[in-house]
Scaffold this motif. Sequence first.
Motif, short mmCIF file in Angstrom:
data_model
loop_
_atom_site.label_atom_id
_atom_site.label_comp_id
_atom_site.label_asym_id
_atom_site.label_seq_id
_atom_site.Cartn_x
_atom_site.Cartn_y
_atom_site.Cartn_z
N SER A 56 0.83 -1.21 0.00
CA SER A 56 0.00 0.00 0.00
C SER A 56 0.86 1.26 0.00
CB SER A 56 -0.93 0.00 1.22
OG SER A 56 -1.81 -1.10 1.19
N ASN A 266 -1.60 8.64 3.35
CA ASN A 266 -0.92 7.58 4.09
C ASN A 266 -0.20 8.13 5.31
OD1 ASN A 266 -1.68 5.40 2.49
ND2 ASN A 266 0.11 5.51 1.16
N GLY A 281 -5.23 1.24 1.35
CA GLY A 281 -4.72 0.47 0.21
C GLY A 281 -5.76 -0.48 -0.35
#
Length: 451
Positions: A56, A266, A281
């Motif tokens: 991810s 993120n 993700g």
Amino acid sequence: MEEVQQENKMGVMPINRLLITMSLPMVISMLVQALYNVVDSMFVAMIGEDALTAVSLAFPIQSLMIAVSTGTGVGINALLSRSLGEKNFKEANRAANNGVFLGILSYLAFALFGIFFSRIFFETQTNDAQIIQYGTEYLMICTIFSLGIFMQITFERLMQSTGRTIYNMITQGTGAVINIVLDPILIFGLLGFPKMGVAGAAAATVIGQTVSMLMSFYFNEKKNVEIKLRVREFRPNAKTIRNIYAVGFPSIIMQSISSVMTFGVNKILLMFSSTAVSVFGVYFKLQSFIFMPIFGLNNGMVPIVAYNYGARNKKRIMDTVKLSTILAVGIMLVGVFIFEVFPEQLLKLFNASEQMMQIGVPALRIISLSFVFAGVSITVVSVFQALGNGIYSLIISIVRQLVIILPVAYLFAKMIGLDAVWFAFPISEIASILMALLMFRHMYRQKLADL
């Protein structure tokens, strides 16, 4: 030559049938690509949540590679289709050959990044040694051996520009199937192959891309009669490259902004846990089932609009835009229904832990509220690109994914909590659709009203 001189089907075939004919192979191939994305992550999740988090975190760089290749492809596509509409076959060939040259240069840049900066990229995001190790292995393979993805997309855009999208369905579908088959074999060491773990997932990806590249090259050589790729006759042409990037560069920046947004989100999610990053993700893999058909639809729409703009046929342009918008909204409504009703079942595909379920269920339901707005915006942005107004697309993307989504997500994270972060997505999409419609009205008056 007589065959080439005849009117291309993009100028004469009824719009309903033409759009479906052009788009359906792309939609099918992109759905297969979406299936590969999901299956790939499902197998990686079997290794462990750290492996899923690492993949991810690598996604922004993979997204950036696709942004550069598809953005350049948009520029090639628009110039090539417009040249064919104007019956300028010399410029069409020049655009094709220079497009291949740009694809090779782009690959070399990312290969160098993979060699020298893969580990540094992960060390700037997390201190978890296992995630860094998984991520570095995965990203190095995906970048160093990325020639397949760059040239595959370039060759497929050449086929798309002349309306031969059926071959793109074959190449993308074959590559994705190879990837899906190789994933468990290389990840878990089946059939006598070594157990490669996360590196196996990366290897399966680049092998599938390389096969697609070779097939795309073959189809261009044998089936694409309107374009001739000739290495011996190739010379970099500054004017043609400028024309490609006049449309393509804003598209590259626009799609690259998505990578920056993903990287930023993120970082915000890591304030809470690595599990939240895994959820984000997983969301990106799942939403590709909804968004990929829209992109396939628009990939079919762009050459139709560009061709008929070159041919000065306003009615065909507007009929194409209206039909594309209706279809995009319909697809997105299906997506909203799936994400609202079945979030638990979707997350279970990825061996979701109890904590991942607690974070993921509200996340999928909240983010999916943005789908319908996104469908309209993506369609309008593609029209801008087809008509050479890539800068409009860039402005919309900057506002949506940098000016709005990251600040809103950060403020909600600090002031309210993790669940509130996901509301940044529908808020940004509502703002972007309003801006897109205003810009479309302005562009219509400038470019289409007097055709």
